[in-house]
Design a protein around this motif. Structure first.
Motif, PDB file in Angstrom:
ATOM      1  N   UNK A 245       0.833  -1.204   0.000  1.00 21.00           N
ATOM      2  CA  UNK A 245       0.000   0.000   0.000  1.00 21.00           C
ATOM      3  C   UNK A 245       0.865   1.251   0.000  1.00 21.00           C
ATOM      4  N   UNK A 246       1.902   1.235   0.862  1.00 26.51           N
ATOM      5  CA  UNK A 246       2.809   2.389   0.946  1.00 26.51           C
ATOM      6  C   UNK A 246       3.456   2.646  -0.405  1.00 26.51           C
ATOM      7  N   UNK A 247       3.865   1.563  -1.088  1.00 21.79           N
ATOM      8  CA  UNK A 247       4.496   1.716  -2.400  1.00 21.79           C
ATOM      9  C   UNK A 247       3.555   2.414  -3.380  1.00 21.79           C
ATOM     10  N   UNK A 248       2.286   1.966  -3.438  1.00 22.43           N
ATOM     11  CA  UNK A 248       1.350   2.560  -4.403  1.00 22.43           C
ATOM     12  C   UNK A 248       1.038   4.016  -4.070  1.00 22.43           C
ATOM     13  N   UNK A 249       0.902   4.340  -2.775  1.00 23.84           N
ATOM     14  CA  UNK A 249       0.613   5.731  -2.404  1.00 23.84           C
ATOM     15  C   UNK A 249       1.775   6.633  -2.830  1.00 23.84           C
ATOM     16  N   UNK A 250       3.007   6.203  -2.502  1.00 25.85           N
ATOM     17  CA  UNK A 250       4.172   7.045  -2.795  1.00 25.85           C
ATOM     18  C   UNK A 250       4.435   7.103  -4.304  1.00 25.85           C
ATOM     19  N   UNK A 251       4.322   5.961  -4.966  1.00 23.98           N
ATOM     20  CA  UNK A 251       4.680   5.908  -6.378  1.00 23.98           C
ATOM     21  C   UNK A 251       3.647   6.587  -7.277  1.00 23.98           C
ATOM     22  N   UNK A 252       2.346   6.336  -7.039  1.00 20.59           N
ATOM     23  CA  UNK A 252       1.314   6.860  -7.939  1.00 20.59           C
ATOM     24  C   UNK A 252       0.736   8.184  -7.425  1.00 20.59           C
ATOM     25  N   UNK A 253       0.256   8.195  -6.162  1.00 25.40           N
ATOM     26  CA  UNK A 253      -0.400   9.406  -5.654  1.00 25.40           C
ATOM     27  C   UNK A 253       0.597  10.550  -5.475  1.00 25.40           C
ATOM     28  N   UNK A 254       1.796  10.229  -4.974  1.00 19.05           N
ATOM     29  CA  UNK A 254       2.783  11.284  -4.745  1.00 19.05           C
ATOM     30  C   UNK A 254       3.687  11.464  -5.962  1.00 19.05           C
ATOM     31  N   UNK A 255       3.434  10.705  -7.032  1.00 20.46           N
ATOM     32  CA  UNK A 255       4.152  10.827  -8.311  1.00 20.46           C
ATOM     33  C   UNK A 255       5.650  10.581  -8.182  1.00 20.46           C
ATOM     34  N   UNK A 256       6.106   9.914  -7.101  1.00 23.31           N
ATOM     35  CA  UNK A 256       7.548   9.703  -6.984  1.00 23.31           C
ATOM     36  C   UNK A 256       8.042   8.782  -8.095  1.00 23.31           C
ATOM     37  N   UNK A 257       7.174   7.865  -8.527  1.00 26.16           N
ATOM     38  CA  UNK A 257       7.552   6.959  -9.608  1.00 26.16           C
ATOM     39  C   UNK A 257       7.834   7.693 -10.918  1.00 26.16           C
TER      40      UNK A 257
END
Lengths: 145, 246
Positions: A71-83
């Motif tokens: 869950x943390x990965x998806x929030x940071x990667x997609x919602x926070x656009x870090x990816x």
């Protein structure tokens, strides 16, 4: 004021696909949360039983931890656009967080060591009280504290 | 020559004149702030874990958090906190949609999604207020030194210890005192982050309405506020894990 060119603002996906990606992530997070909830209730049911299987409970707890990291990965990667950021930036955020590996290991190990000590004669309360009682006569002899 | 051509674009990044990370100063600093905040929350949660590991018994979250508003004493483990988690995830989605509308320079869209995000934040805070009140004012029979007492869950009282036999009935004994302090301390610190996030989003809404970002030519402030708001959601994911699930 900040001098931002449009090129510096993260925006790599076209309109429709970006909105679709956001909602897809939402459903994924919801699914992961519901799975966690199901595991939580399974642990609850296991605890209600007369003889809970502790290895199974521990395995389920480990599984929830892994789902939480997902869950943390998806929030940071997609919602926070870090990816979508460039690799150097991602690394300056992720690498320092690796400290948590040591942090978790060392401190939980320490907590566990305290528990073990607590359960031995050396760490139990009665012997501590015995030591305190032994020091009491010294006061009665009139020696200053 | 081929290797020189391959290296050139990366060396150019650090030649000055533009951000080598391809982000503005403000956004980069927001990331570093969030990283330091992650260490703060991490330290709190690991401290909680250390104390919990050092105890032979701990409060069972399925017993502590089993109430839902307007259902009286019905046993509904994890139900209310799941609703809170759902609210926070949903408000994270509305925030990322606001950021997206900002990319498109759509003022009305940013306003709409910011309003939903703020409402989600307020709903979460309301839920937390209810949960705290329910725990603190709760009334649980606890056997203390051979006599029955009635305790709520506070920083000084933990009525969730192991059950003992008292006149033929199973009654709880006092649990580890650290439980309340850690629960109220960490969920309180997170709740404070939610509160400040709502305030920041409120300021963003006012600035959007006043057309400040249209004048500036970009909605990057919404992105920075969004990063903070998603971080609050991220922390909740771990608080949910540490206090309610395991």
């Amino acid at each position: 004021m900040s001098q931002v060119t449009t090129a510096e603002i993260t925006h790599h996906h076209d309109d429709k696909s970006q909105v679709k990606r956001i909602w897809k992530t939402f459903w994924l997070l919801l699914f992961l949360t519901l799975t966690e909830l199901g595991i939580g209730l399974t642990i609850y049911t296991l605890h209600k039983g007369a003889n809970p299987n502790h290895t199974l409970v521990l395995a389920f707890k480990g599984l929830v931890c892994i789902l939480t990291l997902a869950k943390a990965f998806y929030i940071v990667s997609i919602f926070m656009h870090l990816g979508d950021e460039i690799r150097n930036l991602i690394m300056t955020i992720i690498v320092p967080l690796m400290l948590f590996v040591w942090f978790l290991t060392a401190f939980l190990w320490d907590g566990n060591a305290w528990k073990n000590l607590r359960n031995t004669d050396a760490g139990s309360r009665p012997s501590t009280e015995k030591v305190q009682q032994q020091t009491l006569p010294a006061k009665e002899n009139g020696k200053p504290d | 020559m081929e290797t020189a051509a391959a290296i050139q674009p990366t060396t150019k990044l650090w030649n000055g004149g533009k951000s080598p990370f391809n982000v503005s100063y403000g956004k980069l600093m927001m990331w570093y702030f969030l990283m330091s905040d992650a260490f703060t929350f991490g330290a709190f949660l690991i401290s909680y874990g250390t104390i919990r590991f050092s105890q032979n018994v701990w409060a069972d979250p399925n017993h502590v958090f089993n109430a839902f508003p307007l259902t009286g004493h019905t046993n509904l483990p994890l139900a209310f906190v799941s609703l809170m988690t759902f609210i926070l995830i949903l408000s994270s989605v509305t925030m990322v949609l606001a950021v997206h509308e900002g990319h498109n320079m759509n003022r009305k869209g940013v306003e709409k999604w910011l309003v939903f995000t703020i409402l989600g934040g307020l709903a979460f805070l309301g839920c937390q207020a209810w949960e705290w009140t329910h725990l603190i004012t709760g009334d649980h029979a606890v056997l203390v030194n051979g006599t029955l007492q009635h305790w709520g869950t506070t920083v000084s009282h933990n009525p969730w210890g192991p059950e003992v036999n008292y006149n033929g009935a199973e009654v709880a004994s006092p649990g580890p005192i650290a439980f309340g302090g850690y629960f109220f301390g960490i969920t309180g610190f997170h709740g404070f982050h939610v509160f400040s996030g709502v305030v920041i989003n409120g300021i963003m809404l006012v600035k959007t309405r006043l057309g400040h970002f249209d004048q500036r030519g970009h909605y990057e402030m919404i992105e920075k506020a969004g990063l903070y708001w998603h971080f609050v959601d991220l922390v909740w994911v771990f608080v949910f894990l540490c206090f309610y699930l395991i």
